[in-house]
Design a protein around this motif. Structure first.
Motif, PDB file in Angstrom:
ATOM      1  N   PHE A 304       0.864  -1.178   0.000  1.00 33.51           N
ATOM      2  CA  PHE A 304       0.000   0.000   0.000  1.00 33.51           C
ATOM      3  C   PHE A 304       0.902   1.230   0.000  1.00 33.51           C
ATOM      4  CE2 PHE A 304      -2.451   3.128   2.715  1.00 33.51           C
ATOM      5  CZ  PHE A 304      -3.404   3.451   1.759  1.00 33.51           C
ATOM      6  N   ILE A 305       0.888   1.991  -1.090  1.00 34.32           N
ATOM      7  CA  ILE A 305       1.685   3.213  -1.199  1.00 34.32           C
ATOM      8  C   ILE A 305       0.713   4.363  -1.406  1.00 34.32           C
ATOM      9  CG2 ILE A 305       3.483   4.433  -2.479  1.00 34.32           C
ATOM     10  CD1 ILE A 305       4.636   1.727  -3.260  1.00 34.32           C
ATOM     11  N   ARG A 306       0.736   5.334  -0.503  1.00 32.51           N
ATOM     12  CA  ARG A 306      -0.309   6.346  -0.483  1.00 32.51           C
ATOM     13  C   ARG A 306       0.246   7.750  -0.263  1.00 32.51           C
ATOM     14  NH1 ARG A 306      -4.898   8.298  -2.356  1.00 32.51           N
ATOM     15  NH2 ARG A 306      -6.185   9.341  -0.810  1.00 32.51           N
ATOM     16  N   LEU A 307      -0.069   8.648  -1.181  1.00 34.87           N
ATOM     17  CA  LEU A 307       0.190  10.075  -1.032  1.00 34.87           C
ATOM     18  C   LEU A 307      -1.159  10.766  -0.893  1.00 34.87           C
ATOM     19  CD1 LEU A 307       1.951  12.614  -1.064  1.00 34.87           C
ATOM     20  CD2 LEU A 307       1.935  12.515  -3.559  1.00 34.87           C
ATOM     21  N   GLY A 308      -1.502  11.156   0.328  1.00 31.59           N
ATOM     22  CA  GLY A 308      -2.777  11.810   0.604  1.00 31.59           C
ATOM     23  C   GLY A 308      -2.572  13.250   1.036  1.00 31.59           C
ATOM     24  N   HIS A 309      -3.621  13.843   1.569  1.00 33.95           N
ATOM     25  CA  HIS A 309      -3.555  15.243   1.991  1.00 33.95           C
ATOM     26  C   HIS A 309      -4.469  15.439   3.194  1.00 33.95           C
ATOM     27  CE1 HIS A 309      -3.330  19.731   0.577  1.00 33.95           C
ATOM     28  NE2 HIS A 309      -2.677  19.499   1.694  1.00 33.95           N
ATOM     29  N   ARG A 310      -4.132  14.721   4.275  1.00 32.64           N
ATOM     30  CA  ARG A 310      -4.928  14.802   5.501  1.00 32.64           C
ATOM     31  C   ARG A 310      -4.830  16.187   6.136  1.00 32.64           C
ATOM     32  NH1 ARG A 310      -3.813  10.891  10.645  1.00 32.64           N
ATOM     33  NH2 ARG A 310      -1.824  12.008  10.565  1.00 32.64           N
ATOM     34  N   ASN A 311      -3.656  16.811   6.001  1.00 30.83           N
ATOM     35  CA  ASN A 311      -3.452  18.157   6.557  1.00 30.83           C
ATOM     36  C   ASN A 311      -4.015  19.184   5.579  1.00 30.83           C
ATOM     37  OD1 ASN A 311      -1.430  17.519   4.657  1.00 30.83           O
ATOM     38  ND2 ASN A 311      -0.104  19.150   5.434  1.00 30.83           N
ATOM     39  N   VAL A 312      -5.318  19.336   5.562  1.00 29.69           N
ATOM     40  CA  VAL A 312      -5.988  20.110   4.514  1.00 29.69           C
ATOM     41  C   VAL A 312      -5.572  21.575   4.519  1.00 29.69           C
ATOM     42  CG1 VAL A 312      -7.961  18.581   4.353  1.00 29.69           C
ATOM     43  CG2 VAL A 312      -7.979  20.421   6.052  1.00 29.69           C
ATOM     44  N   HIS A 313      -5.070  22.091   5.636  1.00 30.49           N
ATOM     45  CA  HIS A 313      -4.671  23.498   5.704  1.00 30.49           C
ATOM     46  C   HIS A 313      -3.166  23.684   5.487  1.00 30.49           C
ATOM     47  CE1 HIS A 313      -8.687  24.471   7.002  1.00 30.49           C
ATOM     48  NE2 HIS A 313      -8.590  23.639   8.035  1.00 30.49           N
ATOM     49  N   GLY A 314      -2.455  22.609   5.202  1.00 28.01           N
ATOM     50  CA  GLY A 314      -1.027  22.701   4.939  1.00 28.01           C
ATOM     51  C   GLY A 314      -0.703  22.277   3.525  1.00 28.01           C
ATOM     52  N   ALA A 315       0.573  22.367   3.185  1.00 28.57           N
ATOM     53  CA  ALA A 315       1.011  21.993   1.848  1.00 28.57           C
ATOM     54  C   ALA A 315       0.934  20.492   1.664  1.00 28.57           C
ATOM     55  CB  ALA A 315       2.443  22.478   1.620  1.00 28.57           C
ATOM     56  N   ALA A 316       0.674  20.082   0.439  1.00 28.80           N
ATOM     57  CA  ALA A 316       0.686  18.660   0.114  1.00 28.80           C
ATOM     58  C   ALA A 316       2.122  18.148   0.126  1.00 28.80           C
ATOM     59  CB  ALA A 316       0.044  18.418  -1.239  1.00 28.80           C
ATOM     60  N   GLY A 317       2.298  16.879   0.391  1.00 26.20           N
ATOM     61  CA  GLY A 317       3.629  16.297   0.439  1.00 26.20           C
ATOM     62  C   GLY A 317       4.049  15.711  -0.891  1.00 26.20           C
ATOM     63  N   SER A 318       5.095  14.894  -0.863  1.00 24.96           N
ATOM     64  CA  SER A 318       5.580  14.230  -2.070  1.00 24.96           C
ATOM     65  C   SER A 318       6.090  12.847  -1.702  1.00 24.96           C
ATOM     66  CB  SER A 318       6.693  15.046  -2.741  1.00 24.96           C
ATOM     67  OG  SER A 318       7.818  15.182  -1.882  1.00 24.96           O
ATOM     68  N   LEU A 319       5.999  11.952  -2.674  1.00 25.07           N
ATOM     69  CA  LEU A 319       6.429  10.577  -2.464  1.00 25.07           C
ATOM     70  C   LEU A 319       7.070  10.105  -3.763  1.00 25.07           C
ATOM     71  CD1 LEU A 319       4.191   7.823  -0.781  1.00 25.07           C
ATOM     72  CD2 LEU A 319       5.945   7.305  -2.463  1.00 25.07           C
ATOM     73  N   HIS A 320       8.380   9.860  -3.709  1.00 30.95           N
ATOM     74  CA  HIS A 320       9.092   9.498  -4.936  1.00 30.95           C
ATOM     75  C   HIS A 320      10.386   8.756  -4.610  1.00 30.95           C
ATOM     76  CE1 HIS A 320      11.832  13.106  -4.455  1.00 30.95           C
ATOM     77  NE2 HIS A 320      10.797  13.484  -3.721  1.00 30.95           N
ATOM     78  N   HIS A 321      10.950   8.151  -5.660  1.00 36.34           N
ATOM     79  CA  HIS A 321      12.208   7.407  -5.553  1.00 36.34           C
ATOM     80  C   HIS A 321      12.108   6.295  -4.504  1.00 36.34           C
ATOM     81  CE1 HIS A 321      13.869  10.322  -8.206  1.00 36.34           C
ATOM     82  NE2 HIS A 321      13.974  11.285  -7.316  1.00 36.34           N
ATOM     83  N   VAL A 322      11.201   5.372  -4.752  1.00 35.92           N
ATOM     84  CA  VAL A 322      11.000   4.213  -3.880  1.00 35.92           C
ATOM     85  C   VAL A 322      11.197   2.949  -4.712  1.00 35.92           C
ATOM     86  CG1 VAL A 322       9.338   2.927  -2.474  1.00 35.92           C
ATOM     87  CG2 VAL A 322       9.438   5.439  -2.329  1.00 35.92           C
ATOM     88  N   THR A 323      11.971   2.004  -4.186  1.00 36.40           N
ATOM     89  CA  THR A 323      12.203   0.726  -4.854  1.00 36.40           C
ATOM     90  C   THR A 323      11.792  -0.413  -3.940  1.00 36.40           C
ATOM     91  OG1 THR A 323      14.067   1.608  -6.137  1.00 36.40           O
ATOM     92  CG2 THR A 323      13.924  -0.783  -5.890  1.00 36.40           C
ATOM     93  N   LEU A 324      10.957  -1.295  -4.478  1.00 44.47           N
ATOM     94  CA  LEU A 324      10.582  -2.522  -3.791  1.00 44.47           C
ATOM     95  C   LEU A 324      11.034  -3.690  -4.648  1.00 44.47           C
ATOM     96  CD1 LEU A 324       8.083  -0.297  -3.317  1.00 44.47           C
ATOM     97  CD2 LEU A 324       7.291  -2.135  -1.839  1.00 44.47           C
TER      98      LEU A 324
END
Length: 494
Positions: A304-324
């Motif tokens: 399960f790989i998830r980029l969400g935005h729970r902190n609705v009043h803050g900046a969105a995050g990033s998810l990259h460069h992952v190897t499985l």
């Protein structure tokens, strides 16, 4: 010439000298009888060791009942085989660093907890006492931040926890927050005494090694978090993990992110949500993560790989460069009554305009149980993929989307996803495609081997821009290999 005559050793008086760096808790008044509170005696031994410039506080065999203890710089707690440190069953006996805890340390250095003994939090009684005091209803509603953990170290440097057995916490078992140079090695965790029994929580720590641990926990087994600082330079290896939630998890707390993480040689088994869960939902950044040589058995979801935005009043995050890489997983076949809730598709999902990027999956083999040969009411039709909820602000769990329109992998809002030698198979029957990519670009399938065919196409691309498919063919009995939908273009290799 001068002669020296030595007295035979047998005639010398025998004197037992205590090691000046060893502090036996019984010599400071601890009873070890499981009923007397030994807190004051144990703390006196710790203070004496710290006052001497450092030393080892030894617990001989016995059962030592205690309230909160403050571990201090240059002090090691050593629980000998046959020794058990029992946490008080009364919440009022505990003090707080960021959590209430049995062993506390804040801004200390060169501290350790080791030995073949046991630390037992008596969590079932302690959680019930906390619930009674705070009156927030049945667990898990009884104030998680009031239920004591067993180990709570914060802002510490050079921390070692080794060989010990930790059991029966009222909340998380151990919480290491904003520590530098942390080693947790060869410990055993057995904690299903209450809700929220995370096995190991590493929050905002740097230069971390978690090695050779054996964890069975009610909540996430090995969990990295990043509330205030990023987790950076972390190695997790040679561990066994079983959980009623997730076995290896990054998040949910992820405001500061995760960098330079290696996880390898893990055995994950009997896990009710995800074997591997990588989550950024609070605005942090996840990058340079390598997870390899993982064996997952009897888990309800593999990845399960998830980029969400729970902190609705803050900046969105990033998810990259992952190897499985080099991961095998078995998703069990469930009875008809509950299998749809249990058989969870592996997923990689971002947000509209904020994709998960640069994910490589190499040498992956997943066997699923299958949910049947025909769709059921409520299932998402391929012509209506927009019905899959975004869940942008929802607490992230692999089952939050419901029954997904693919049985193998579901990828949405992604860019640069590389499947290399991925083998997917269904033991029973499943009518859905093996892979659905929706709102994606730069997808590569190299040796994407699907060994089971359903009534729908093997692969579905919806609004996919740029894909290359090599050494990947439809299994016997497939209606078709690839279905393209929406604004899909620039597909090569067919």
């Amino acid at each position: 010439m001068r002669y020296f005559f030595l007295m035979p050793l047998m005639l010398l008086p025998v004197v037992a000298l205590a090691d000046a760096s060893t502090f036996d808790v019984k010599q400071y008044g601890a009873t070890g009888n499981s009923t007397n509170m030994d807190t004051a005696a144990i703390q006196q031994a710790i203070d004496a060791a710290a006052g001497a410039g450092g030393g080892t506080v030894v617990f001989p065999p016995g059962k030592y009942l205690s309230a909160s203890l403050d571990l201090k710089s240059h002090v090691t707690l050593q629980l000998d085989e046959g020794a058990t440190l029992l946490g008080s069953p009364h919440q009022s006996d505990y003090r707080k660093v960021n959590f209430h805890g049995l062993l506390l340390a804040d801004r200390q250095q060169d501290i350790a907890v080791c030995g073949k003994g046991v630390i037992d939090g008596q969590g079932e009684m302690l959680a019930a006492d906390t619930e009674k005091l705070f009156g927030h209803g049945k667990l898990p509603d009884a104030k998680e931040d009031q239920r004591p953990v067993i180990i709570n170290f914060r802002n510490c440097t050079n921390v070692t926890v080794q060989d010990i057995t930790l059991k029966n916490s009222a909340c998380w078992v151990e919480d290491y927050r904003d520590c530098d140079h942390l080693t947790v090695a060869d410990i055993k965790v057995r904690s299903n005494a209450a809700k929220n029994n995370d096995g190991i929580d590493v929050d905002g720590c740097t230069h971390v090694v978690v090695r050779g641990c054996d964890i069975v926990s009610e909540d996430d087994s090995i969990c990295l978090k990043s509330a205030d600082k990023a987790c950076d330079d972390v190695l997790v290896e040679n561990c066994r993990a079983s959980s009623t939630c997730n076995a290896l998890k990054f998040g949910t707390s992820s405001a500061a992110g995760f960098r330079n993480i290696t996880c390898r040689n893990l055995e994950i088994y009997d896990t009710k949500i995800s074997g591997i869960a990588l989550e950024i939902v609070d605005g942090g950044e996840m990058e340079n993560v390598n997870i390899s040589h993982i064996n997952i058995t009897n888990s309800h979801n593999a990845i399960f790989i998830r980029l969400g935005h729970r902190n609705v009043h803050g900046a969105a995050g990033s998810l990259h460069h992952v190897t499985l890489s080099d991961i095998t997983a078995g998703i069990p076949k469930m009875p008809e009554s509950d299998r749809r809730a249990a058989l969870i598709t592996a997923s990689i999902t971002g947000q509209p305009g904020n994709p998960v990027e640069d994910i490589t999956l190499t040498n992956i083999s997943i066997v699923y149980g299958g949910i049947g040969s025909v769709p059921k009411p409520g299932d998402v039709d391929l012509n209506d993929l927009g019905r899959v909820p975004e869940c942008a602000t929802v607490y992230p769990e692999s089952r939050m989307f419901g029954t997904l329109p693919a049985w193998g992998f579901y990828c949405r809002h992604v860019a640069g996803i590389h499947f290399d030698n991925v083998i997917l198979r269904v033991q029973g029957q499943d009518y859905r495609p093996a892979l659905v990519c929706d709102d994606a670009k730069d997808i590569e399938l190299n040796g994407f081997h699907v060994q089971s065919a359903g009534r729908e196409p093997v692969i579905v691309f919806n609004d996919v821009i740029g894909a290359a498919i090599h050494d990947s063919v439809a299994p016997s009995g497939a209606t078709s290999f690839l279905k393209t939908m929406g604004n899909t273009r620039d597909i090569q290799g067919l």
